[in-house]
Design a protein around this motif. Structure first.
Motif, PDB file in Angstrom:
ATOM      1  N   TYR A 157       0.859  -1.197   0.000  1.00  0.00           N
ATOM      2  CA  TYR A 157       0.000   0.000   0.000  1.00  0.00           C
ATOM      3  C   TYR A 157       0.890   1.240   0.000  1.00  0.00           C
ATOM      4  CZ  TYR A 157      -3.815   3.098   1.524  1.00  0.00           C
ATOM      5  OH  TYR A 157      -4.762   4.102   1.620  1.00  0.00           O
ATOM      6  N   PRO A 158       0.823   2.046  -1.064  1.00  0.00           N
ATOM      7  CA  PRO A 158       1.723   3.210  -1.147  1.00  0.00           C
ATOM      8  C   PRO A 158       1.429   4.249  -0.065  1.00  0.00           C
ATOM      9  CG  PRO A 158       0.724   2.695  -3.289  1.00  0.00           C
ATOM     10  CD  PRO A 158      -0.025   1.914  -2.259  1.00  0.00           C
ATOM     11  N   LEU A 159       2.451   4.619   0.665  1.00  0.00           N
ATOM     12  CA  LEU A 159       2.319   5.688   1.666  1.00  0.00           C
ATOM     13  C   LEU A 159       2.854   6.999   1.114  1.00  0.00           C
ATOM     14  CD1 LEU A 159       3.499   3.685   4.805  1.00  0.00           C
ATOM     15  CD2 LEU A 159       1.148   4.261   4.180  1.00  0.00           C
ATOM     16  N   LYS A 160       3.950   6.903   0.372  1.00  0.00           N
ATOM     17  CA  LYS A 160       4.541   8.083  -0.262  1.00  0.00           C
ATOM     18  C   LYS A 160       5.133   7.627  -1.584  1.00  0.00           C
ATOM     19  CE  LYS A 160       7.609  11.987   0.571  1.00  0.00           C
ATOM     20  NZ  LYS A 160       8.597  12.613   1.466  1.00  0.00           N
ATOM     21  N   GLY A 161       4.476   8.025  -2.685  1.00  0.00           N
ATOM     22  CA  GLY A 161       4.885   7.475  -3.968  1.00  0.00           C
ATOM     23  C   GLY A 161       4.767   5.956  -3.905  1.00  0.00           C
ATOM     24  N   VAL A 162       5.729   5.266  -4.477  1.00  0.00           N
ATOM     25  CA  VAL A 162       5.792   3.811  -4.285  1.00  0.00           C
ATOM     26  C   VAL A 162       7.135   3.427  -3.686  1.00  0.00           C
ATOM     27  CG1 VAL A 162       4.118   3.185  -6.064  1.00  0.00           C
ATOM     28  CG2 VAL A 162       6.529   3.462  -6.681  1.00  0.00           C
ATOM     29  N   GLY A 163       7.898   4.432  -3.265  1.00  0.00           N
ATOM     30  CA  GLY A 163       9.174   4.163  -2.607  1.00  0.00           C
ATOM     31  C   GLY A 163       8.969   3.751  -1.167  1.00  0.00           C
ATOM     32  N   THR A 164       7.880   4.256  -0.556  1.00  0.00           N
ATOM     33  CA  THR A 164       7.541   3.894   0.815  1.00  0.00           C
ATOM     34  C   THR A 164       6.212   3.162   0.788  1.00  0.00           C
ATOM     35  OG1 THR A 164       8.636   5.903   1.601  1.00  0.00           O
ATOM     36  CG2 THR A 164       7.205   4.754   3.156  1.00  0.00           C
ATOM     37  N   LEU A 165       6.272   1.860   0.998  1.00  0.00           N
ATOM     38  CA  LEU A 165       5.083   1.019   0.915  1.00  0.00           C
ATOM     39  C   LEU A 165       4.797   0.373   2.260  1.00  0.00           C
ATOM     40  CD1 LEU A 165       6.007  -0.820  -2.400  1.00  0.00           C
ATOM     41  CD2 LEU A 165       4.186   0.857  -2.158  1.00  0.00           C
ATOM     42  N   GLN A 166       3.527   0.334   2.617  1.00  0.00           N
ATOM     43  CA  GLN A 166       3.121  -0.422   3.795  1.00  0.00           C
ATOM     44  C   GLN A 166       2.913  -1.868   3.354  1.00  0.00           C
ATOM     45  OE1 GLN A 166      -0.484   0.904   6.118  1.00  0.00           O
ATOM     46  NE2 GLN A 166      -1.216  -0.966   5.136  1.00  0.00           N
ATOM     47  N   VAL A 167       3.710  -2.769   3.895  1.00  0.00           N
ATOM     48  CA  VAL A 167       3.593  -4.186   3.542  1.00  0.00           C
ATOM     49  C   VAL A 167       2.502  -4.791   4.425  1.00  0.00           C
ATOM     50  CG1 VAL A 167       4.763  -6.402   3.412  1.00  0.00           C
ATOM     51  CG2 VAL A 167       6.010  -4.297   2.856  1.00  0.00           C
ATOM     52  N   THR A 168       1.380  -5.122   3.802  1.00  0.00           N
ATOM     53  CA  THR A 168       0.219  -5.600   4.545  1.00  0.00           C
ATOM     54  C   THR A 168       0.150  -7.114   4.488  1.00  0.00           C
ATOM     55  OG1 THR A 168      -0.945  -3.559   3.944  1.00  0.00           O
ATOM     56  CG2 THR A 168      -2.275  -5.367   4.805  1.00  0.00           C
ATOM     57  N   ASP A 169       0.406  -7.736   5.649  1.00  0.00           N
ATOM     58  CA  ASP A 169       0.253  -9.182   5.780  1.00  0.00           C
ATOM     59  C   ASP A 169      -0.778  -9.438   6.883  1.00  0.00           C
ATOM     60  OD1 ASP A 169       1.619  -8.560   8.108  1.00  0.00           O
ATOM     61  OD2 ASP A 169       3.452  -9.634   7.549  1.00  0.00           O
ATOM     62  N   GLU A 170      -0.978 -10.707   7.232  1.00  0.00           N
ATOM     63  CA  GLU A 170      -2.027 -11.009   8.208  1.00  0.00           C
ATOM     64  C   GLU A 170      -1.695 -10.463   9.590  1.00  0.00           C
ATOM     65  OE1 GLU A 170      -3.265 -15.090   8.174  1.00  0.00           O
ATOM     66  OE2 GLU A 170      -3.881 -15.023   6.078  1.00  0.00           O
ATOM     67  N   ALA A 171      -0.436 -10.456   9.960  1.00  0.00           N
ATOM     68  CA  ALA A 171      -0.060  -9.906  11.271  1.00  0.00           C
ATOM     69  C   ALA A 171      -0.412  -8.425  11.337  1.00  0.00           C
ATOM     70  CB  ALA A 171       1.433 -10.122  11.524  1.00  0.00           C
ATOM     71  N   TRP A 172      -0.143  -7.697  10.260  1.00  0.00           N
ATOM     72  CA  TRP A 172      -0.460  -6.263  10.224  1.00  0.00           C
ATOM     73  C   TRP A 172      -1.970  -6.053  10.311  1.00  0.00           C
ATOM     74  CZ3 TRP A 172      -3.246  -2.649   7.660  1.00  0.00           C
ATOM     75  CH2 TRP A 172      -2.903  -1.303   7.866  1.00  0.00           C
ATOM     76  N   LEU A 173      -2.735  -6.882   9.576  1.00  0.00           N
ATOM     77  CA  LEU A 173      -4.192  -6.747   9.595  1.00  0.00           C
ATOM     78  C   LEU A 173      -4.761  -7.018  10.988  1.00  0.00           C
ATOM     79  CD1 LEU A 173      -5.369  -8.432   6.257  1.00  0.00           C
ATOM     80  CD2 LEU A 173      -5.488  -6.009   6.855  1.00  0.00           C
ATOM     81  N   ARG A 174      -4.249  -8.057  11.635  1.00  0.00           N
ATOM     82  CA  ARG A 174      -4.756  -8.371  12.978  1.00  0.00           C
ATOM     83  C   ARG A 174      -4.433  -7.249  13.958  1.00  0.00           C
ATOM     84  NH1 ARG A 174      -2.352 -13.407  11.913  1.00  0.00           N
ATOM     85  NH2 ARG A 174      -3.833 -14.901  11.025  1.00  0.00           N
TER      86      ARG A 174
END
Length: 302
Positions: A157-174
């Motif tokens: 999920y892009p936070l700033k451009g696509v250089g800074t991305l939030q990597v969303t996995d199940e641990a993050w979702l929980r």
């Protein structure tokens, strides 16, 4: 790597100054920004395959038939019966979309869209078919529903451009929502989503939805609790869920991305060389994109 292409070119459009123009004065900021996004993504993540997933139908009638408010606020204006609604797109962005199509075709980057489906549905179908890890690049949280650690499916999920991305996995979702990928659909439809015109169940916000899902497992479990006098729902929750039965019955089909779209044949392999060098050179010259195209080609060739 699956790109929610419209999500990315909208971000590019708003993130790159519209002073970036072709020799004839046409703004090409979304085109250049998207090409730079793709170059950065390929450089950083080195996917074997990449598909630009496309909104052939950004507001499918079959979803509107189930929930008439679906994306209704995004319709530019009321249209006469029988005409297709048009999404409200900034007037300097819409002329850039065909340029994006032409450049991707000349590069040989797969672009897949199917009517009457959204890009989300293409992404859902390709994810369901995938035999290896999948990275989904999108600014749309709806696609969190596809996150699956066991199958190595994650959302970038892009936070700033696509250089800074939030990597969303199940641990993050929980941690964030109290649900896993499969539970995100139920959470989203209970809480509602104003950006998609989903009303949700009145009085049930994100935290309450997460607590109900934790207590009763899934949407079916929650609705079964409504009919169980022993279930520990508050009178208000019971009443509101009961009154929302018609919505709850159809919302899953609207919110859940399709996993069975009939896709055309295409080659998802990341191109090393442009498919049509002459067309690409002509497009680069016409639209003043030589620098962006060359940067992307350099990444693709290494």
């Amino acid at each position: 790597m699956l790109l929610d292409t419209a999500s990315l070119y909208f971000r590019a459009y708003f993130g790159v100054p519209d002073s970036v123009r072709a020799p004839d004065g046409t703004p090409v900021n979304a085109v250049r920004g998207l090409l730079d996004f793709i170059g950065r993504l390929v450089h950083d993540h080195r996917p074997d395959e990449l598909v630009a997933c496309w909104d052939n139908d950004w507001r499918p009638q079959w979803r509107v038939d189930l929930i008439p408010t679906y994306k209704a606020h995004r319709v530019a204006e009321e249209t006469p019966a029988g005409q297709t609604d048009e999404e409200e797109i900034p007037d300097t962005l819409s002329p850039q979309v065909p340029i994006i199509e032409d450049v991707l075709a000349a590069l040989g980057i797969a672009r897949v869209g199917v009517t009457p489906y959204e890009a989300d549905d293409i992404i859902g179908t390709l994810t369901a078919r995938a035999k290896g890890p999948v990275d989904i690049v999108t600014g749309d949280r709806d696609l969190y529903q596809l996150v699956d650690d066991a199958r190595q499916v994650r959302v970038l999920y892009p936070l700033k451009g696509v250089g800074t991305l939030q990597v969303t996995d199940e641990a993050w979702l929980r941690e964030k929502y109290g649900v896993d990928g499969a539970g995100y659909v139920d959470l989203a439809l209970l809480r509602g989503d104003p950006s998609d015109g989903l009303p949700g169940v009145p009085g049930i916000g994100e935290k309450t939805a997460a607590k109900l899902l934790d207590a009763y497992g899934d949407l079916d479990g929650i609705m079964a609790a409504v009919d169980d006098p022993k279930a520990k729902l508050t009178p208000s929750q019971r009443k509101r869920l009961d009154e929302s039965r018609a919505y709850v019955a159809v919302a899953p089909k609207v919110v859940r991305v399709a996993g069975d779209v009939p896709l055309p044949d295409f080659d998802p392999a990341l191109p090393r060389e442009p498919r049509d060098p002459a067309a690409l050179e002509a497009l680069a010259e016409q639209w003043g994109l030589s620098g962006a195209i060359q940067r992307l080609l350099t990444v693709l060739q290494h």
